[in-house]
Enzyme design. Structure first.
Site, PDB file in Angstrom:
ATOM      1  CB  SER A  15      -6.774  -8.366   5.777  1.00 35.09           C
ATOM      2  OG  SER A  15      -6.291  -7.050   5.774  1.00 35.09           O
ATOM      3  CE  LYS A  29      -7.443  -4.627   4.002  1.00 35.02           C
ATOM      4  NZ  LYS A  29      -6.772  -3.439   3.455  1.00 35.02           N
ATOM      5  CE  LYS A  60      -4.711 -12.336   4.007  1.00 32.03           C
ATOM      6  NZ  LYS A  60      -4.975 -11.121   4.760  1.00 32.03           N
TER       7      LYS A  60
END
Ligand code: NDP
Length: 291
Positions: A92, A167, A236
């Site tokens: 990701s 994403k 994150k």
């Protein structure tokens, strides 16, 4: 196809296994070598001790924590890579960094797709992931037989970076829904409504989400919080989600607030805790547990 795999973590370990089960020849590399050896013994893949051992593969997957580690391994492998190799990044990652990595690899004639996944370790194990792909259409077509071994919903979204951007937005929505549900369920408990009863009806109503349908019933209410997806990794993703909205010039106060809350959660609860433990922030502030 001969495939290389970098990163046998919670996601990469079962994903690499599924490529082998689909009939591909799979070479696996992991920073901690014991995991690669265990993978080879369990599934008949081939463990390589040095990154260069992957250079003979036609396609190389990476599944690492962030784009920074992908950049590092791409740079280290670059002198050994052959023209025409396809690099597929399931991390990701960050759209901007992916474009830099794609440009770096292009120096050696290597093609790049960003292909982050959703569906958790259960989806990785079962080969039922959703895969969000950015890159050239011809590279996407080439990768399709590999994606078929890993996922059920595979969507080409646009040029390099489009997969990582999508994403990051998806995971920011997950993060916001998780904390919003925690606030609401804790308040309902204090009003005398049992959380499992509230979820019974919410999950047949318009406020339902993955958090209310799966995460709360299976991980929070029973206080099991199994470690499948680290809180630090979700924090994150939310940071990247904010870069996406800011980069596009879209005012995004909800994304900003979610970023602040997840930064606080990762700092106070711990980056290596499961992401569902973020609800403990709300519980600490509210003075009770959701159970
Ligand atoms: P893990 O922390 O379980 O695994 C990380 C992997 O990266 C390990 O193989 C680790 O090696 C390797 N690694 C870490 N740092 C380095 C480095 N500096 N150099 C080389 N290798 C390194 O992560 P996950 O598998 O959970 O996540 C991987 C990616 O997938 C992340 O981007 C995450 O956000 C995403 N993701 C995770 C999901 C989940 O449910 N877990 C769901 C969907 C996406 P070592 O074994 O030596 O530590």
């Amino acid at each position: 196809m001969k495939v290389g795999w970098i990163g046998l973590g919670a996601m990469g370990y079962p994903m690499a296994k599924n490529l082998k089960a689909a009939g591909h020849e799979v070479l696996v590399y992991n920073r901690t070598q014991a995991k690669a050896k265990a993978h080879a013994e369990a599934y008949g893949t081939r463990a390589v001790e040095r990154l260069e051992g992957l250079a003979e593969a036609e396609a190389i997957f990476s599944c690492l924590p962030t784009s920074n580690e992908v950049w590092e391994v791409a740079k280290a492998l670059l002198p050994h890579l052959r023209t025409g190799t396809l690099w597929i990044d399931c991390t990701s990652g960050e759209p901007e960094k992916s474009r830099e990595i794609a440009a770096l690899l292009a120096e050696a004639g290597v093609r790049f797709l960003d292909a982050p996944v959703s569906g958790g370790t259960a989806g990785a194990e079962a080969g039922t992931l959703a895969i969000m792909v950015g890159g050239d259409a011809a590279d996407f077509e080439r990768a399709k037989p590999l994606f078929a071994a890993l996922g059920k919903k595979i969507v080409h979204l646009g040029p390099v970076g489009a997969g990582h951007a999508t994403k990051a937005v998806n995971n920011t929505l997950l993060a916001a829904a998780l904390l919003a549900a925690a606030e609401g369920l804790l308040a309902l408990k204090k009003e005398g409504v049992a959380p499992e009863k509230a979820l019974e009806v919410i999950n047949q109503s318009s406020g339902r989400s993955f958090a209310t349908e799966v995460l709360f019933p299976e991980r929070v209410l029973d206080r099991s919080f199994p470690l499948t997806f680290k809180l630090g990794l979700l924090a994150k993703d939310v940071r990247i989600g904010n870069k996406v909205t800011e980069g596009a010039g879209v005012p995004s106060p909800l994304f900003h607030l979610t970023r602040e809350l997840f930064q606080a959660a990762a700092k106070t609860i711990g980056e290596d805790a499961d992401h569902t433990e973020a609800v403990k922030l709300v519980e600490a502030w509210g003075g009770d547990e959701i159970r």
